[in-house]
Enzyme design. Sequence first.
Site, short mmCIF file in Angstrom:
data_model
loop_
_atom_site.label_atom_id
_atom_site.label_comp_id
_atom_site.label_asym_id
_atom_site.label_seq_id
_atom_site.Cartn_x
_atom_site.Cartn_y
_atom_site.Cartn_z
CD GLU A 158 -0.19 6.23 -3.21
OE1 GLU A 158 -0.96 5.29 -3.46
OE2 GLU A 158 0.20 6.53 -2.05
CG ASP A 198 -8.30 4.75 -0.39
OD1 ASP A 198 -8.15 3.52 -0.49
OD2 ASP A 198 -7.55 5.47 0.30
CG ASP A 208 -2.17 0.82 1.03
OD1 ASP A 208 -2.31 1.48 -0.02
OD2 ASP A 208 -3.04 0.81 1.93
#
Length: 748
Positions: free
Chosen positions: A460, A520, A457
């Site tokens: 970025e 998300d 996860d």
Amino acid sequence: MRQTNYQLFDFLDFDTDLNGGDRLWRACPPTHIEEKSGDIFITIPFQKQNNSNEITPDNSAPRKSYQLRLRAYGEKILRVSVVFDGQISETSEMLEMAESLKVTPLTFEKTENEWLIKDSQGNKKAVVDFRQPETDWWSDLQPAPQETIDIRFYADGKKEVRLSAYDMFSPARHDAFALAYVEKDGKANRATFSVHANPDECFMGTGERFAKMDLSGKTLQMRNQDGQGVNNRRTYKNIPFYISTEMYGLFLHTTSFAKFSLADHSTRSAQVMVEDTVLDTFLIGGDTPEEILFGYRQLTGFPSMPPLWSFGVWMSRMTYFSADEVNEICDRMRKEKYPCDVIHLDTGWFETDWLCEWKFNKERFPDPEKFIRNLRDNGYKVSLWQLPYIAYTAEQYKEASENNYISKSEKKIQGASNFSVQDYAGTIDFTYDKATEWYKGLLKNLLDMGVVCIKADFGEDIHLDAEYHSMSPDKLHNIYPLLYQKAAYEITKEVTGDGIIWARSAWAGAQRYPLHWGGDSACSWDGLAGSLKGGLHFGLSGFGFWSHDVPGFHSVPNFMNSIIPDDIYVRWTQFGVFSSHIRYHGSHKREPWHYPQIASVIKDWWNLRYRLIPYILEQSEKATHTGYPVLRAMWMHHTQDKTVRHIDDQYYFGSDMLVAPVMNPENRRDIYLPEGKWINFFTGEVFEGNQWLKDVVVPLEEMPVFVKYGAEIPVYPFNVDSTDDMDMEKVVRVTFDQDYSFDKIKKY
């Protein structure tokens, strides 16, 4: 900064007061050409411009010359590079060139008006044109245009991609520059070029773009961000590659921050600006989108094949907190005959929720090896969440800090989807081999227990104010996901034999390490539609596998607690069944029995998913050695049909299925059937293509899916608990013709 609608300020980032120390240098006609070891080098002088939005030459400054290099790979790829400072990266983490892709020597011929560059087969690869525009003098109200550069490229020897030599209103008012660079305080700082765009040309790709199918009229930031949803400009996965309906692809080989302006600042040009002193671009030709994407993958790598079990249902939520909770859910799925292969533990398996220390909570997971083993015996694989940042309070902080395994920073990683209260001390430094091995060791401990997949996860954002071992943070930021995911993928494959991760961020080359999911999304119709848009562009950016959170990640309007409507849960499930991978995850209850009115419908769709796994495997295998993704924009198969250039709510699932998800509460939609003969997957009704089916009513338990007439689809003829129960020798092939009925899929 407010938009000025002038390219110099809005695209090239000049200060509107023109006092930021920037000066523009424009390319002039080339002065020399030579061949070295099969490459062509063209000497290009650049003229400094006066410090004004009126673009006029500063003739007091001597010109500076730089060399543009042309190199051909195979028959359809042309590399165009120019260095203003530094050097070209002949190899990089982004590039993984296929062994079959060889450098093709180039030669040149000079005539009075042009230089012609050819490959060893005599195919035209580029033309430098010295002819001046014809004039019929009438007035000197405006001066003649400045000297410029006119080069046309032919990556595949046929289709022309030419620099925008004269994209201007007047000699002093420019909307794009063919080739230019910017000096800041006397040093090269950033560079730009533009190629001609036709009035009806469309652009696609550039990563997981949550936008309409045609990206023309948009300026896109090639800078990864926490997307915070799937309905805005931000995106987790920027890929510096676009594909044009004029049948060429453009790959900007860089990790630097960049921009693409696709017929936006100027409708006459597709423009690139990169915050670097090197322009390194690959032009890729082909007769079809698949050929172009194949060429891109020849440069940056092909997706590997995920394991069989990964194509089953994944069950998760944010989050499960104990072995007992997980076992109760898994036992109930088996008891009630919901097929499922993977149980994912998100942030709650640590000692402290969200405090990533790569260790199970000893009280809530007292015997993790036994817990994982028992789940495996019951047909479940275990996936675990983690992230690449070390918190100050983490057990590993001292070791990581003292050994320089993490960056040093006083600032916290930002991002609205970081729901923890942790202050992250540093980013794991994957530019340092010892840090990478240390990280792999943390994962190996878990994989040795029997874990089969790591959710890689975030990634970025990194600490941009910090120092890293062998890259500056501004150059590392975009490529960080690739380095991070490569490490997780490699250790997973080494220990388990299966090459797989579950990742959110990406950059060019990350398609080699599947798989990626869409971030998300909101549990809403907007979230569903935005997710599909992102997946379509992602598939046109070189990626073969892609998934999304079913039925969306967060509730609305109450982020954690709003109840998900039954129809959204069903419609998103249907979309998930016809995606390369299907995972349930989010901020609220995800198990189907929490939605009793539709639970039986969900079970039917899950069983159908497992019936289709042989087809999904077949199409996935194709994605590993061609240019095709599993989930495909319709344009990939119908390039001459201008209608499909603008359809972003339908898609091909593999080569033979056309899927039209219902994405509204009205249970109806328009459906476009392209050229060909089609059979409704569920009703067996035959349709002729090249028509719209208007305002089709689709009951909640149904979904519009069509199959090419005459196609043979492999299916698994029995219900199973998991892929462990599947015997591929029992796969049957169903022919879609006048004798087809859905009973042939479900009768066993």
